[in-house]
Design a protein around this motif. Sequence first.
Motif, PDB file in Angstrom:
ATOM      1  N   GLN A   1       0.884  -1.156   0.010  1.00 52.66           N
ATOM      2  CA  GLN A   1      -0.088   0.054   0.071  1.00 52.66           C
ATOM      3  C   GLN A   1       1.056   1.214  -0.086  1.00 52.66           C
ATOM      4  O   GLN A   1       0.587   2.001  -0.629  1.00 52.66           O
ATOM      5  CB  GLN A   1      -0.969   0.059   1.213  1.00 52.66           C
ATOM      6  N   GLU A   2       1.982   1.294   0.759  1.00 50.46           N
ATOM      7  CA  GLU A   2       2.844   2.368   0.724  1.00 50.46           C
ATOM      8  C   GLU A   2       3.504   2.648  -0.482  1.00 50.46           C
ATOM      9  O   GLU A   2       3.502   3.823  -0.938  1.00 50.46           O
ATOM     10  CB  GLU A   2       4.021   1.938   1.749  1.00 50.46           C
ATOM     11  N   GLU A   3       3.840   1.590  -1.301  1.00 46.78           N
ATOM     12  CA  GLU A   3       4.258   1.791  -2.747  1.00 46.78           C
ATOM     13  C   GLU A   3       3.337   2.394  -3.542  1.00 46.78           C
ATOM     14  O   GLU A   3       3.642   3.333  -4.359  1.00 46.78           O
ATOM     15  CB  GLU A   3       4.768   0.381  -3.468  1.00 46.78           C
ATOM     16  N   PHE A   4       2.130   1.910  -3.588  1.00 45.01           N
ATOM     17  CA  PHE A   4       1.016   2.523  -4.289  1.00 45.01           C
ATOM     18  C   PHE A   4       0.756   4.094  -3.882  1.00 45.01           C
ATOM     19  O   PHE A   4       0.512   4.810  -4.769  1.00 45.01           O
ATOM     20  CB  PHE A   4      -0.286   1.527  -4.037  1.00 45.01           C
ATOM     21  N   ASP A   5       0.569   4.101  -2.740  1.00 52.65           N
ATOM     22  CA  ASP A   5       0.463   5.520  -2.312  1.00 52.65           C
ATOM     23  C   ASP A   5       1.121   6.673  -2.603  1.00 52.65           C
ATOM     24  O   ASP A   5       0.788   7.773  -2.891  1.00 52.65           O
ATOM     25  CB  ASP A   5       0.079   5.665  -0.565  1.00 52.65           C
ATOM     26  N   VAL A   6       2.612   6.184  -2.820  1.00 49.69           N
ATOM     27  CA  VAL A   6       3.466   7.252  -3.538  1.00 49.69           C
ATOM     28  C   VAL A   6       3.019   7.537  -4.775  1.00 49.69           C
ATOM     29  O   VAL A   6       3.422   8.734  -5.279  1.00 49.69           O
ATOM     30  CB  VAL A   6       4.859   6.531  -3.318  1.00 49.69           C
ATOM     31  N   MET A   7       2.641   6.800  -5.560  1.00 50.88           N
ATOM     32  CA  MET A   7       2.359   6.954  -7.076  1.00 50.88           C
ATOM     33  C   MET A   7       1.219   7.988  -7.253  1.00 50.88           C
ATOM     34  O   MET A   7       1.135   8.680  -8.361  1.00 50.88           O
ATOM     35  CB  MET A   7       1.922   5.591  -7.612  1.00 50.88           C
ATOM     36  N   VAL A   8       0.482   7.851  -6.195  1.00 49.95           N
ATOM     37  CA  VAL A   8      -0.829   8.864  -6.078  1.00 49.95           C
ATOM     38  C   VAL A   8      -0.778  10.111  -5.335  1.00 49.95           C
ATOM     39  O   VAL A   8      -2.017  10.761  -4.781  1.00 49.95           O
ATOM     40  CB  VAL A   8      -2.050   8.107  -6.059  1.00 49.95           C
TER      41      VAL A   8
END
Length: 203
Positions: free
Chosen positions: A133-140
């Motif tokens: 989730q952390e990796e995804f959150d960085v993208m957005v």
Amino acid sequence: RQKPNWPIIFLFGLIAVFAGYSAWYGIYEGYSFGNWMLFIALYCFTGFGVTLGNHRLETHGGFKCNVVLEVFLLIGGCMAAQKSPRGWVGTHRLHHKYADEPMDPHSPRKKWMLSGPFWAHMGWMMFPYQYTQEEFDVMVRDLDRRKLIRVMNRLSFPLVLAGFVLPFILFGWEGLLLSGFLRLFMVHQITFSVNSLTHMERG
């Protein structure tokens, strides 16, 4: 090993069954001119919502527009039933970060039983890549700061339903078949083909 996403598998199966029946019904019974016009309008609207809205505008910032046009494109993108704006953009940015590498969510180089074109086409949604989730959150992060995107994220599912309700209101069962299910099936396959067919040489 990735776990199957049963709701997505069921959804794809349901859309495919009704789209197939819609095509059969069209051959043997036919659809009205107005229904065909709605089909074309919704196909273009939702298709441009994905390609111009989710992709070029929100993911890459490829152009600028006023808020009215942005809302118009975001509504179309939501009605295409390919995740919320946040979900679509985040996944596509991960794809660009790891383009055609094993960490790419829909790389045809995926080393698994569904590897290759099918994985890149739709298998990656049926057995999703488990990014953090952390990796995804960085993208957005940029999207999360925008109230418009947060509102559209909450409206994404009701707008998917609107893509079925509107044809049914206007043309009944035949509208639901043609401008609802068959339209969505075709929008999905054309969009998914960008991930599979256009990456096959590198796969």
